[in-house]
Design a protein around this motif. Structure first.
Motif, PDB file in Angstrom:
ATOM      1  N   GLY A   1       0.799  -1.299   0.010  1.00 13.90           N
ATOM      2  CA  GLY A   1       0.034  -0.025   0.092  1.00 13.90           C
ATOM      3  C   GLY A   1       0.769   1.413  -0.043  1.00 13.90           C
ATOM      4  O   GLY A   1       0.474   2.231  -0.821  1.00 13.90           O
ATOM      5  N   TYR A   2       1.921   1.200   0.792  1.00 13.91           N
ATOM      6  CA  TYR A   2       2.779   2.512   0.726  1.00 13.91           C
ATOM      7  C   TYR A   2       3.429   2.789  -0.479  1.00 13.91           C
ATOM      8  O   TYR A   2       3.707   3.830  -0.848  1.00 13.91           O
ATOM      9  N   SER A   3       3.696   1.566  -1.102  1.00 11.71           N
ATOM     10  CA  SER A   3       4.653   1.878  -2.367  1.00 11.71           C
ATOM     11  C   SER A   3       3.530   2.328  -3.190  1.00 11.71           C
ATOM     12  O   SER A   3       4.182   2.952  -4.272  1.00 11.71           O
ATOM     13  N   TRP A   4       2.265   1.968  -3.370  1.00 11.60           N
ATOM     14  CA  TRP A   4       1.725   2.484  -4.115  1.00 11.60           C
ATOM     15  C   TRP A   4       1.255   4.022  -4.196  1.00 11.60           C
ATOM     16  O   TRP A   4       1.593   4.573  -4.794  1.00 11.60           O
ATOM     17  N   TYR A   5       0.936   4.212  -2.896  1.00 13.20           N
ATOM     18  CA  TYR A   5       1.052   5.711  -2.409  1.00 13.20           C
ATOM     19  C   TYR A   5       0.668   5.651  -1.050  1.00 13.20           C
ATOM     20  O   TYR A   5      -0.215   5.064  -0.548  1.00 13.20           O
ATOM     21  N   PRO A   6       1.226   6.618  -0.422  1.00 13.03           N
ATOM     22  CA  PRO A   6       0.956   6.959   1.223  1.00 13.03           C
ATOM     23  C   PRO A   6      -0.325   7.325   1.608  1.00 13.03           C
ATOM     24  O   PRO A   6      -0.905   8.135   0.634  1.00 13.03           O
ATOM     25  N   LEU A   7      -0.974   7.074   2.550  1.00 14.48           N
ATOM     26  CA  LEU A   7      -2.571   7.242   2.958  1.00 14.48           C
ATOM     27  C   LEU A   7      -2.756   7.679   4.192  1.00 14.48           C
ATOM     28  O   LEU A   7      -2.022   6.953   5.171  1.00 14.48           O
ATOM     29  N   GLN A   8      -3.474   8.803   4.555  1.00 12.25           N
ATOM     30  CA  GLN A   8      -3.720   9.010   5.856  1.00 12.25           C
ATOM     31  C   GLN A   8      -4.687   8.328   6.689  1.00 12.25           C
ATOM     32  O   GLN A   8      -5.938   8.748   6.547  1.00 12.25           O
ATOM     33  N   GLY A   9      -4.320   7.152   7.090  1.00  8.69           N
ATOM     34  CA  GLY A   9      -5.653   6.391   7.632  1.00  8.69           C
ATOM     35  C   GLY A   9      -6.500   5.816   6.548  1.00  8.69           C
ATOM     36  O   GLY A   9      -6.541   6.236   5.681  1.00  8.69           O
ATOM     37  N   GLY A  10      -7.274   4.858   7.051  1.00  7.26           N
ATOM     38  CA  GLY A  10      -8.280   4.187   6.557  1.00  7.26           C
ATOM     39  C   GLY A  10      -8.632   2.971   7.464  1.00  7.26           C
ATOM     40  O   GLY A  10      -8.063   2.647   8.179  1.00  7.26           O
ATOM     41  N   MET A  11      -9.812   2.250   6.444  1.00  6.30           N
ATOM     42  CA  MET A  11     -10.451   0.904   7.235  1.00  6.30           C
ATOM     43  C   MET A  11      -9.397  -0.120   7.554  1.00  6.30           C
ATOM     44  O   MET A  11      -9.560  -0.600   8.585  1.00  6.30           O
ATOM     45  N   GLN A  12      -8.370  -0.295   6.744  1.00  9.10           N
ATOM     46  CA  GLN A  12      -7.319  -1.508   6.858  1.00  9.10           C
ATOM     47  C   GLN A  12      -6.769  -1.168   8.072  1.00  9.10           C
ATOM     48  O   GLN A  12      -6.543  -2.130   8.672  1.00  9.10           O
ATOM     49  N   ASP A  13      -6.011   0.058   7.901  1.00  5.88           N
ATOM     50  CA  ASP A  13      -5.153   0.138   9.321  1.00  5.88           C
ATOM     51  C   ASP A  13      -5.933  -0.003  10.619  1.00  5.88           C
ATOM     52  O   ASP A  13      -5.659  -0.513  11.396  1.00  5.88           O
TER      53      ASP A  13
END
Length: 434
Positions: A246-258
């Motif tokens: 996921g982080y390689s794809w692009y970083p994200l500010q939180g979400g349901m997976q985390d």
């Protein structure tokens, strides 16, 4: 004559075959209610709340004990249509429901799967967005957001299947990497597995269970004939064997997976199912044929690893006991539920299990998970601790779980979590669940 008519009636299916078209709220509800009525012994239909515009958020549970958790039976969830205009997952889950209930009692594999697993299926997390789409488009429409947060899947410990707070518009993600979960990310690639983020290394975000997440993602992707093709969407996004971090794809500010991974002990991944977000209806049978085997095989993975209960010396079940692999420390320690149950998703191998009761010394036990797991069951291992527990007086384990999103803990907001215009544009312009 009457006997002949009765015989013909009995030959009719309990539920008319589900056709391959887009089912709007009314049609979806009609189908789900029909399934719940005609297969009441193995299904339970309930709404976990209302959308902004008052539509029910339906979840159909399939299992031998659909209305309640039973000790030893793990919980599993699929969630689709998080973004309203990402439609393939919604229809796939309706067809999965049809496939499961019509084969129970006839297909041995499906029967065993249903009898050993409590499966929660939410075809649409964002019915408002779906209904808002007036002109279907491959890339973007006004139904993407529509006030509600496309196909999540979760391998979960029993009491945490589809926690209501994980299905709200709040952005809290959790670690998990195996089947389908929607994320706010967008990509022009088809069914791609995307994992959670708890630590970064070489442009990747790795969890303590990275080996399990990779196994789960490959389990799904390897059974989809198009997912592992190089650059199937002709967009120069070539994920190795159909899987990306996921982080390689692009970083994200939180979400349901985390959120699911950190706070709910639930492993979850994201699947990209199509190069077009809202494909033509005549393409739906092809999506079903491509994903059917993956959908079934992924559910089976909830039976990986080891499970059991923790008791005191009088065989009383102990809740809130930390049960983790010695070298896999989690942000929120994995703990037993109110039945003293624990579930650890682990690949075959040798592990040292750390069982820690608050105020007591750790109890370490070596376990070996065989290459061939038991049929539809993780390795069963109970632990008996050498003391008499007072269930109401056990102190709260430390360290306690953080109560705020992890990305807010860093004053500087690292590059891995800092919001940016670039990420905002990605969210708007790329295709998620095409």
């Amino acid at each position: 004559m009457d006997f002949a008519c009765l015989w013909l009636t009995l030959l009719l299916p309990l539920v008319a075959a589900l056709d391959f078209r887009y089912h709007h709220q009314e049609g979806m509800e009609e189908f789900l209610k029909s399934v719940a009525q005609n297969y009441s012994s193995i299904t339970h239909l309930h709404s976990i709340g209302k959308s902004v515009k008052g539509r029910n958020l339906w979840v159909l549970v399939v299992g031998r004990f659909p209305k309640e958790h039973r000790v030893g039976i793990p919980e599993f969830k699929y969630v689709a249509n998080m973004h309203g205009d990402e439609t393939v997952g919604r229809e796939l889950l309706l067809h999965l429901i049809d496939y499961l209930v019509t084969r129970h009692g006839k297909d041995l594999e499906i029967t065993n799967l249903i009898n050993s697993t409590r499966i929660h299926i939410m075809p649409s997390m964002n019915p408002d967005g779906f209904e808002a789409v007036r002109k279907p488009d491959c890339y973007y429409s006004n139904g993407r957001w529509d006030r509600q947060p496309g196909l999540p899947a979760c391998l979960s410990s029993p009491p945490l299947a589809i926690p209501p707070h994980a299905l709200t518009p709040a952005s809290l993600l959790r670690r998990q990497l195996a089947s389908m979960l929607p994320s706010p990310a967008a990509t022009p690639s088809p069914t791609r597995s995307r994992g959670p983020a708890t630590g970064t290394s070489h442009s990747r975000s790795l969890t303590p269970d990275d080996d399990v997440f990779q196994h789960l993602a490959h389990t799904y992707a390897s059974r989809n004939p198009n997912m592992t093709k190089p650059d199937p969407c002709k967009n120069k996004m070539n994920f190795h064997n159909g899987v990306t971090n996921g982080y390689s794809w692009y970083p994200l500010q939180g979400g349901m997976q985390d959120y699911n991974y950190v706070w709910a002990q639930c492993f979850e991944i994201t699947l990209e199912l199509s190069c077009c977000k809202y494909p033509r209806e005549e393409r739906l049978p092809y999506f079903w044929n491509d994903n059917k085997a993956s959908l079934i095989e992924y559910i089976k993975q909830v039976h990986l690893g080891i499970k059991g209960q923790v008791f005191d010396q009088n065989r009383n079940p102990l809740p809130n006991i930390i049960v983790e692999v010695q070298d896999r420390k989690h942000i929120c320690p994995f703990k037993t539920n109110k039945f003293g149950e624990y579930y650890l998703l682990l690949l075959p191998g040798s592990y040292e299990i750390n069982v820690t009761a608050p105020g007591h010394e750790p109890h370490l036990t070596k376990v070996v998970i065989p290459e061939k797991s038991q049929h539809f069951s993780a390795l069963k291992k109970d632990f008996v601790l050498p003391f008499q527990g007072q269930l109401d007086s056990l102190p709260v384990p430390n360290p306690s779980c953080p109560m705020i999103p992890l990305y807010k803990m860093s004053p500087s907001h690292s590059a891995a979590t800092k919001p940016s215009l670039f990420l905002f544009l990605l969210t708007l312009l790329h295709i998620f669940f095409k």
